[in-house]
Design a protein around this motif. Sequence first.
Motif, PDB file in Angstrom:
ATOM      1  N   TRP A 191      -7.098  -4.736 -13.270  1.00 26.15           N
ATOM      2  CA  TRP A 191      -6.656  -4.899 -12.060  1.00 26.15           C
ATOM      3  C   TRP A 191      -6.734  -3.469 -10.971  1.00 26.15           C
ATOM      4  O   TRP A 191      -7.344  -3.624  -9.948  1.00 26.15           O
ATOM      5  N   VAL A 192      -6.030  -2.590 -11.542  1.00 27.67           N
ATOM      6  CA  VAL A 192      -6.110  -1.368 -10.898  1.00 27.67           C
ATOM      7  C   VAL A 192      -7.371  -0.873 -10.487  1.00 27.67           C
ATOM      8  O   VAL A 192      -7.791  -0.334  -9.639  1.00 27.67           O
ATOM      9  N   SER A 193      -8.654  -0.740 -11.487  1.00 32.98           N
ATOM     10  CA  SER A 193      -9.738  -0.100 -11.461  1.00 32.98           C
ATOM     11  C   SER A 193     -10.402  -1.189 -10.394  1.00 32.98           C
ATOM     12  O   SER A 193     -11.206  -0.596  -9.623  1.00 32.98           O
ATOM     13  N   ALA A 194     -10.391  -2.554 -10.455  1.00 28.02           N
ATOM     14  CA  ALA A 194     -11.184  -3.287  -9.478  1.00 28.02           C
ATOM     15  C   ALA A 194     -10.500  -3.194  -8.119  1.00 28.02           C
ATOM     16  O   ALA A 194     -11.321  -3.127  -6.999  1.00 28.02           O
ATOM     17  N   LYS A 195      -9.227  -2.814  -7.830  1.00 25.43           N
ATOM     18  CA  LYS A 195      -8.762  -2.649  -6.753  1.00 25.43           C
ATOM     19  C   LYS A 195      -9.258  -1.171  -6.189  1.00 25.43           C
ATOM     20  O   LYS A 195      -9.501  -1.224  -4.985  1.00 25.43           O
TER      21      LYS A 195
ATOM     22  N   SER B 143      -9.118   9.668  -4.165  1.00 25.90           N
ATOM     23  CA  SER B 143      -8.476   9.820  -5.468  1.00 25.90           C
ATOM     24  C   SER B 143      -6.874   9.876  -4.992  1.00 25.90           C
ATOM     25  O   SER B 143      -6.051   9.183  -6.008  1.00 25.90           O
ATOM     26  N   VAL B 144      -6.448  10.320  -4.085  1.00 25.22           N
ATOM     27  CA  VAL B 144      -4.810  10.472  -3.949  1.00 25.22           C
ATOM     28  C   VAL B 144      -4.548   9.086  -3.491  1.00 25.22           C
ATOM     29  O   VAL B 144      -3.447   8.537  -3.979  1.00 25.22           O
ATOM     30  N   PHE B 145      -5.129   8.626  -2.410  1.00 24.14           N
ATOM     31  CA  PHE B 145      -4.565   7.370  -2.016  1.00 24.14           C
ATOM     32  C   PHE B 145      -4.764   6.397  -3.105  1.00 24.14           C
ATOM     33  O   PHE B 145      -3.675   5.499  -3.230  1.00 24.14           O
ATOM     34  N   LEU B 146      -5.778   6.300  -3.984  1.00 28.53           N
ATOM     35  CA  LEU B 146      -5.700   5.248  -5.030  1.00 28.53           C
ATOM     36  C   LEU B 146      -4.601   5.483  -6.256  1.00 28.53           C
ATOM     37  O   LEU B 146      -4.229   4.613  -6.788  1.00 28.53           O
ATOM     38  N   GLU B 147      -4.358   6.699  -6.231  1.00 23.31           N
ATOM     39  CA  GLU B 147      -3.327   7.056  -7.351  1.00 23.31           C
ATOM     40  C   GLU B 147      -2.111   6.595  -6.962  1.00 23.31           C
ATOM     41  O   GLU B 147      -1.443   6.331  -7.824  1.00 23.31           O
ATOM     42  N   LEU B 148      -1.731   6.821  -5.529  1.00 22.28           N
ATOM     43  CA  LEU B 148      -0.588   6.357  -5.030  1.00 22.28           C
ATOM     44  C   LEU B 148      -0.632   4.604  -5.147  1.00 22.28           C
ATOM     45  O   LEU B 148       0.501   4.024  -5.345  1.00 22.28           O
ATOM     46  N   ALA B 149      -1.685   3.999  -4.836  1.00 27.25           N
ATOM     47  CA  ALA B 149      -1.832   2.526  -5.020  1.00 27.25           C
ATOM     48  C   ALA B 149      -1.353   2.195  -6.353  1.00 27.25           C
ATOM     49  O   ALA B 149      -0.582   1.087  -6.537  1.00 27.25           O
TER      50      ALA B 149
ATOM     51  N   SER C 281      -0.656  -4.278  -3.997  1.00 24.94           N
ATOM     52  CA  SER C 281      -0.354  -3.640  -5.320  1.00 24.94           C
ATOM     53  C   SER C 281       0.880  -3.644  -5.983  1.00 24.94           C
ATOM     54  O   SER C 281       1.057  -4.081  -7.174  1.00 24.94           O
ATOM     55  N   PHE C 282       1.797  -3.975  -5.185  1.00 27.06           N
ATOM     56  CA  PHE C 282       3.439  -4.139  -5.504  1.00 27.06           C
ATOM     57  C   PHE C 282       3.338  -5.591  -6.093  1.00 27.06           C
ATOM     58  O   PHE C 282       4.050  -5.712  -7.195  1.00 27.06           O
TER      59      PHE C 282
END
Length: 347
Positions: free
Chosen positions: A101-105, A59-65, A258-259
């Motif tokens: 996009w965020v969800s798929a990633k 969760s933390v890694f993905l929130e940062l992404a 992501s960027f």
Amino acid sequence: MTPAQIIQAIEGMEPAMQRAYLEQVKTVVGAATVAEVERLIADEDEDGLVALLSLGALSVFLELARSVFIAGARFEVKAISIPRDLGRFEFDARQPAAEQWVSAKAEEIRANATIDVRAAVREVMGRRRRAVVWPAAQQVQVSATPMVRTPRQSALDLLGRVSAQTGSRSGGVIGLPGNYAQYVLNARAQLLGGNPDEMRKYLQRKRRDRRFDGIVNRAIKAGTPVAQADVDKIAGRYADRLMKTYAEMLSKAEALESFGAGRDQVYEQLIAQGLDRDSVTKTWRDRGDKKVRHTHSVMGGQEVQKDQPFQSPAGALLRYPGDTSLGAGWSERANCRCSAIYKIRRK
């Protein structure tokens, strides 16, 4: 906006992602009990081990992404001149395409993490079934009985061993991709096998801790294996260094993508607001130094329409540097520092 400014912005967000990944690995291995892992190994229950040692939600890694995705969009909005006839524009991260996009990633990252855990588990379980046979010349000095990893030893190979200094586990292979886990297990076998030529191969490993080289050199000179306790320390330190390297590479790749995705989504929202899709082009820019991979150096200056992918000489297609949506693999993503420069053609 220059390629250097883009990469500088991305690099500023990578360390937090690295820490988040390493902390998640630490949490997973810290929560697992050696006895349970040992039991599952003895039962050869691969699925049970994968379920137990999964990296979970990340969760933390993905929130940062996600934060990097939004930062990329905001960076692009500030960097470009938006046509006045479009009116006021504000990037909306809640738009369906952006959220999709965020969800798929996130799902992709979780799925890849599970693949890596399974590969590491298979490597450890596979090694347990293989015997390490001492060279004939050493049969007098060591037991002629093939040396097999016990379920407990294999459990510790997976989880790592508790450090007397920190009280936490380190040196395991959970969190490493399959090939990196294989490197660690190969290094361990080289040191335990007692074959001087194999031990010399260990001394060629770039990520090894050179402070232990004296122990290995003495074993080579004596024609004996490295002691088990020393191997645990040496291979554990090697695993830790590979873990740090992988966390850095993973964070670089995911932050770059992501960027870039956030920047690309800006134009999708501008087009939805009235911008002519055909007016947007993008150009591939590399850093122009010796670190640039050959394929990306060849791609430098390649200009395409926004909806067209860049094409690597190796055949990979990328919508922007780091993109995986069209199948580009790790060889086109790892440690990439390229960028796409967008341009809106005026009428």
